[in-house]
Design a protein around this motif. Structure first.
Motif, mmCIF file in Angstrom:
data_model
loop_
_atom_site.group_PDB
_atom_site.id
_atom_site.type_symbol
_atom_site.label_atom_id
_atom_site.label_comp_id
_atom_site.label_asym_id
_atom_site.label_seq_id
_atom_site.Cartn_x
_atom_site.Cartn_y
_atom_site.Cartn_z
ATOM 1 N N SER A 20 0.829 -1.205 0.000
ATOM 2 C CA SER A 20 0.000 0.000 0.000
ATOM 3 C C SER A 20 0.859 1.248 0.000
ATOM 4 O O SER A 20 2.042 1.212 0.315
ATOM 5 N N ASP A 21 0.210 2.330 -0.337
ATOM 6 C CA ASP A 21 0.850 3.635 -0.255
ATOM 7 C C ASP A 21 0.809 4.068 1.212
ATOM 8 O O ASP A 21 0.614 3.253 2.098
ATOM 9 N N PHE A 22 0.937 5.325 1.477
ATOM 10 C CA PHE A 22 0.927 5.800 2.852
ATOM 11 C C PHE A 22 -0.420 5.556 3.504
ATOM 12 O O PHE A 22 -1.468 5.722 2.898
ATOM 13 N N VAL A 23 -0.367 5.126 4.751
ATOM 14 C CA VAL A 23 -1.554 4.833 5.540
ATOM 15 C C VAL A 23 -1.408 5.560 6.872
ATOM 16 O O VAL A 23 -0.339 5.527 7.475
ATOM 17 N N THR A 24 -2.485 6.198 7.317
ATOM 18 C CA THR A 24 -2.415 6.831 8.633
ATOM 19 C C THR A 24 -2.465 5.753 9.704
ATOM 20 O O THR A 24 -3.124 4.720 9.531
ATOM 21 N N ILE A 25 -1.772 5.978 10.784
ATOM 22 C CA ILE A 25 -1.667 4.984 11.849
ATOM 23 C C ILE A 25 -3.047 4.639 12.412
ATOM 24 O O ILE A 25 -3.310 3.508 12.787
ATOM 25 N N GLU A 26 -3.949 5.608 12.426
ATOM 26 C CA GLU A 26 -5.286 5.382 12.972
ATOM 27 C C GLU A 26 -6.098 4.386 12.137
ATOM 28 O O GLU A 26 -7.070 3.814 12.619
ATOM 29 N N ASP A 27 -5.733 4.183 10.885
ATOM 30 C CA ASP A 27 -6.450 3.261 10.008
ATOM 31 C C ASP A 27 -5.989 1.810 10.153
ATOM 32 O O ASP A 27 -6.504 0.933 9.463
ATOM 33 N N LEU A 28 -5.040 1.560 11.035
ATOM 34 C CA LEU A 28 -4.489 0.216 11.194
ATOM 35 C C LEU A 28 -5.035 -0.466 12.445
ATOM 36 O O LEU A 28 -5.459 0.198 13.398
ATOM 37 N N GLU A 31 -2.787 -3.872 16.929
ATOM 38 C CA GLU A 31 -1.552 -4.669 16.956
ATOM 39 C C GLU A 31 -0.566 -4.195 15.890
ATOM 40 O O GLU A 31 0.642 -4.177 16.100
ATOM 41 N N VAL A 32 -1.088 -3.820 14.727
ATOM 42 C CA VAL A 32 -0.239 -3.325 13.641
ATOM 43 C C VAL A 32 0.289 -1.933 13.994
ATOM 44 O O VAL A 32 1.449 -1.621 13.734
ATOM 45 N N GLN A 33 -0.536 -1.101 14.615
ATOM 46 C CA GLN A 33 -0.092 0.231 15.060
ATOM 47 C C GLN A 33 1.126 0.112 15.978
ATOM 48 O O GLN A 33 2.107 0.837 15.803
ATOM 49 N N ARG A 34 1.052 -0.803 16.955
ATOM 50 C CA ARG A 34 2.181 -0.973 17.891
ATOM 51 C C ARG A 34 3.465 -1.338 17.146
ATOM 52 O O ARG A 34 4.539 -0.834 17.440
ATOM 53 N N GLU A 35 3.332 -2.238 16.184
ATOM 54 C CA GLU A 35 4.516 -2.689 15.442
ATOM 55 C C GLU A 35 5.079 -1.565 14.583
ATOM 56 O O GLU A 35 6.288 -1.355 14.523
ATOM 57 N N VAL A 36 4.221 -0.812 13.911
ATOM 58 C CA VAL A 36 4.669 0.300 13.072
ATOM 59 C C VAL A 36 5.374 1.348 13.920
ATOM 60 O O VAL A 36 6.413 1.892 13.531
ATOM 61 N N ARG A 37 4.834 1.649 15.097
ATOM 62 C CA ARG A 37 5.474 2.644 15.986
ATOM 63 C C ARG A 37 6.858 2.191 16.441
ATOM 64 O O ARG A 37 7.736 2.995 16.668
ATOM 65 N N TYR A 55 1.131 -11.120 10.229
ATOM 66 C CA TYR A 55 1.599 -9.939 9.511
ATOM 67 C C TYR A 55 3.115 -9.848 9.546
ATOM 68 O O TYR A 55 3.749 -10.231 10.523
ATOM 69 N N ILE A 56 3.661 -9.302 8.476
ATOM 70 C CA ILE A 56 5.048 -8.847 8.409
ATOM 71 C C ILE A 56 4.948 -7.434 7.858
ATOM 72 O O ILE A 56 4.384 -7.220 6.790
#
Length: 72
Positions: A20-28, A31-37, A55-56
């Motif tokens: 995907s292109d850019f995604v806002t953290i709120e749209d995840l 569990e994915v938000q924690r990993e991205v942060r 997920y990876i």
């Protein structure tokens, strides 16, 4: 990522590769938000499990936002 996807498809036929292109953290998912942060730009996560699947995540670049400490 493509190599991991191909390997997963051999044992998990329903595996999906989502690019995907850019995604806002709120749209995840939370569990994915924690990993991205936790990740820095250019880093890839180890596989992790959620209720919806495995997920990876790879953070290619960051846009906007503010630096800070991720909540755990």
């Amino acid at each position: 990522m493509q190599e991991a996807y191909e390997a997963a498809r051999k044992t998990l036929p329903a595996a999906q590769l989502v690019d995907s292109d850019f995604v806002t953290i709120e749209d995840l998912l939370p569990e994915v938000q924690r990993e991205v942060r936790r990740l820095r730009s250019g880093e890839t996560s180890p596989p992790f499990f959620t209720e919806s699947g495995v997920y990876i995540i790879r953070v290619v670049a960051r846009r906007g936002g503010r630096p800070g400490i991720s909540p755990r």
